[in-house]
Scaffold this motif. Structure first.
Motif, PDB file in Angstrom:
ATOM      1  N   GLY A   1      24.808 -30.402 -14.416  1.00 41.35           N
ATOM      2  CA  GLY A   1      26.258 -30.254 -14.485  1.00 41.35           C
ATOM      3  C   GLY A   1      26.687 -28.803 -14.591  1.00 41.35           C
ATOM      4  N   MET A   2      27.989 -28.602 -14.732  1.00 44.13           N
ATOM      5  CA  MET A   2      28.530 -27.247 -14.797  1.00 44.13           C
ATOM      6  C   MET A   2      28.126 -26.530 -16.087  1.00 44.13           C
ATOM      7  N   GLY A   3      27.645 -27.291 -17.069  1.00 44.83           N
ATOM      8  CA  GLY A   3      27.147 -26.654 -18.278  1.00 44.83           C
ATOM      9  C   GLY A   3      25.972 -25.737 -17.983  1.00 44.83           C
ATOM     10  N   ALA A   4      25.136 -26.130 -17.014  1.00 43.39           N
ATOM     11  CA  ALA A   4      23.995 -25.303 -16.618  1.00 43.39           C
ATOM     12  C   ALA A   4      24.469 -24.004 -15.975  1.00 43.39           C
ATOM     13  N   VAL A   5      25.589 -24.094 -15.248  1.00 38.59           N
ATOM     14  CA  VAL A   5      26.153 -22.885 -14.630  1.00 38.59           C
ATOM     15  C   VAL A   5      26.610 -21.908 -15.704  1.00 38.59           C
ATOM     16  N   LEU A   6      27.288 -22.434 -16.732  1.00 37.77           N
ATOM     17  CA  LEU A   6      27.752 -21.580 -17.823  1.00 37.77           C
ATOM     18  C   LEU A   6      26.586 -20.962 -18.581  1.00 37.77           C
ATOM     19  N   ILE A   7      25.574 -21.766 -18.865  1.00 35.14           N
ATOM     20  CA  ILE A   7      24.402 -21.252 -19.569  1.00 35.14           C
ATOM     21  C   ILE A   7      23.734 -20.146 -18.757  1.00 35.14           C
ATOM     22  N   GLY A   8      23.588 -20.397 -17.463  1.00 39.58           N
ATOM     23  CA  GLY A   8      22.943 -19.420 -16.601  1.00 39.58           C
ATOM     24  C   GLY A   8      23.705 -18.114 -16.501  1.00 39.58           C
ATOM     25  N   PHE A   9      24.996 -18.205 -16.248  1.00 39.24           N
ATOM     26  CA  PHE A   9      25.792 -16.987 -16.062  1.00 39.24           C
ATOM     27  C   PHE A   9      26.024 -16.247 -17.384  1.00 39.24           C
ATOM     28  N   LEU A  10      26.320 -16.983 -18.462  1.00 36.24           N
ATOM     29  CA  LEU A  10      26.535 -16.320 -19.748  1.00 36.24           C
ATOM     30  C   LEU A  10      25.241 -15.703 -20.275  1.00 36.24           C
ATOM     31  N   GLY A  11      24.155 -16.455 -20.164  1.00 36.76           N
ATOM     32  CA  GLY A  11      22.867 -15.915 -20.580  1.00 36.76           C
ATOM     33  C   GLY A  11      22.469 -14.722 -19.728  1.00 36.76           C
ATOM     34  N   GLY A  12      22.718 -14.826 -18.423  1.00 40.24           N
ATOM     35  CA  GLY A  12      22.415 -13.713 -17.534  1.00 40.24           C
ATOM     36  C   GLY A  12      23.258 -12.486 -17.841  1.00 40.24           C
ATOM     37  N   PHE A  13      24.524 -12.720 -18.209  1.00 37.08           N
ATOM     38  CA  PHE A  13      25.403 -11.596 -18.546  1.00 37.08           C
ATOM     39  C   PHE A  13      24.908 -10.867 -19.794  1.00 37.08           C
ATOM     40  N   VAL A  14      24.517 -11.633 -20.801  1.00 40.23           N
ATOM     41  CA  VAL A  14      24.009 -11.017 -22.040  1.00 40.23           C
ATOM     42  C   VAL A  14      22.750 -10.202 -21.746  1.00 40.23           C
ATOM     43  N   LEU A  15      21.829 -10.783 -20.991  1.00 34.63           N
ATOM     44  CA  LEU A  15      20.602 -10.058 -20.649  1.00 34.63           C
ATOM     45  C   LEU A  15      20.907  -8.831 -19.797  1.00 34.63           C
ATOM     46  N   ALA A  16      21.876  -8.961 -18.899  1.00 33.57           N
ATOM     47  CA  ALA A  16      22.242  -7.821 -18.052  1.00 33.57           C
ATOM     48  C   ALA A  16      22.750  -6.657 -18.895  1.00 33.57           C
ATOM     49  N   MET A  17      23.530  -6.952 -19.919  1.00 33.51           N
ATOM     50  CA  MET A  17      24.023  -5.896 -20.799  1.00 33.51           C
ATOM     51  C   MET A  17      22.877  -5.242 -21.570  1.00 33.51           C
ATOM     52  N   VAL A  18      21.968  -6.073 -22.058  1.00 30.33           N
ATOM     53  CA  VAL A  18      20.822  -5.542 -22.813  1.00 30.33           C
ATOM     54  C   VAL A  18      19.954  -4.665 -21.923  1.00 30.33           C
ATOM     55  N   ILE A  19      19.669  -5.152 -20.719  1.00 31.34           N
ATOM     56  CA  ILE A  19      18.820  -4.400 -19.789  1.00 31.34           C
ATOM     57  C   ILE A  19      19.488  -3.094 -19.375  1.00 31.34           C
ATOM     58  N   SER A  20      20.788  -3.162 -19.106  1.00 30.03           N
ATOM     59  CA  SER A  20      21.507  -1.988 -18.611  1.00 30.03           C
ATOM     60  C   SER A  20      21.572  -0.872 -19.639  1.00 30.03           C
ATOM     61  N   PHE A  21      21.685  -1.242 -20.921  1.00 29.30           N
ATOM     62  CA  PHE A  21      21.870  -0.224 -21.952  1.00 29.30           C
ATOM     63  C   PHE A  21      20.597   0.066 -22.751  1.00 29.30           C
ATOM     64  N   SER A  22      19.498  -0.564 -22.377  1.00 27.46           N
ATOM     65  CA  SER A  22      18.237  -0.286 -23.053  1.00 27.46           C
ATOM     66  C   SER A  22      17.613   0.978 -22.492  1.00 27.46           C
TER      67      SER A  22
END
Length: 256
Positions: free
Chosen positions: A69-90
């Motif tokens: 369902g769309m819950g998987a989309v939210l998990i994927g994009f929100l989780g990806g966004f958090v990791l993207a911020m961590v990776i970008s500023f590490s």
């Protein structure tokens, strides 16, 4: 020729044939790889980018077949966004986080693509072809010098991207209140088409910035581990490009 300099003596007082043999050996030796130099190469970036997209596609295929369902989309994009911020500023790149990001994006894209495909049969293959074509076209123009990441170009693209995201946020907020729905706000003649076209164009131009950063990193001899960061940045842009192409095609097909 012999040298009386005691420092240069060992080098210059060797027989000529020995020096020629050594020179031939150095010329015939294989090019130094990243494993030998510890520096990032184009080959490193290509290999790691291919590996990351393999993970994305495999996870995406599993998510597609699982019919999540769309819950998987939210998990994927929100989780990806958090990791993207961590990776970008590490300061130090962590390959495990980059691999996890690819998996989360695969979860989101696989589920979302399945959703779009159920409404517009064949749209995913069209979006993939469009994304590959845009990527290849920008790469060719970058390689032949048609597109270059000059300071003026960079400022213009970043400025346009800021305006694009602000306009997109306004559009999203307006959608919650039903504003513009009766005026072609999301149709071919509305803001939706404008945003989709602008998104495809901006994502394509951001590829130029990615290519430029990779080229500069290789020229500067950055550590081999930075190839993970370069591959991550390239993946972020390609995912963005795919989503914009998917949205553009859906708008055009919806208004036929």
């Amino acid at each position: 020729m012999k040298s009386s300099n005691p420092v240069l003596g060992k080098a210059f007082n060797q027989p000529t044939t020995m020096r020629v043999d050594q020179l031939e050996q150095s010329y015939n030796a294989p090019a130094a790889s990243s494993m030998r130099t510890g520096r990032m190469t184009i080959e490193d970036v290509v290999a790691k980018t291919g590996f990351l997209f393999t993970i994305l596609v495999v996870v995406g295929a599993l998510a597609w077949s699982a019919n999540l369902g769309m819950g998987a989309v939210l998990i994927g994009f929100l989780g990806g966004f958090v990791l993207a911020m961590v990776i970008s500023f590490s300061k130090n790149i962590k390959p495990g986080l980059v691999v996890a990001y690819a998996g989360l994006e695969g979860l989101a894209l696989g589920t979302l693509s399945s959703y779009y495909e159920s409404f517009y049969p064949g749209i995913v293959s069209q979006a993939v072809i469009g994304t590959v074509a845009a990527f290849a076209g920008v790469l060719v123009m970058y390689r032949n010098g048609t597109l270059r990441a000059t300071p003026q170009f960079t400022r213009a693209v970043i400025g346009a991207a800021i305006g694009y995201f602000i306009l997109g946020l306004v559009s999203l907020i307006a959608s919650f209140f039903g504003v513009g729905q009766g005026y072609g706000f999301y149709g071919v003649s509305g803001l939706g088409l404008l945003l989709a076209v602008a998104g495809v164009g901006l994502a394509s131009l951001f590829l130029v910035l990615d290519f430029d950063q990779i080229e500069k990193g290789v020229a500067a001899g950055v550590p081999e581990k930075e190839s993970w960061r370069a591959s991550f940045g390239l993946m972020v842009t390609v995912v963005w490009l795919y989503l914009e192409v998917l949205r553009l095609i859906s708008i055009l097909r919806n208004d036929r």
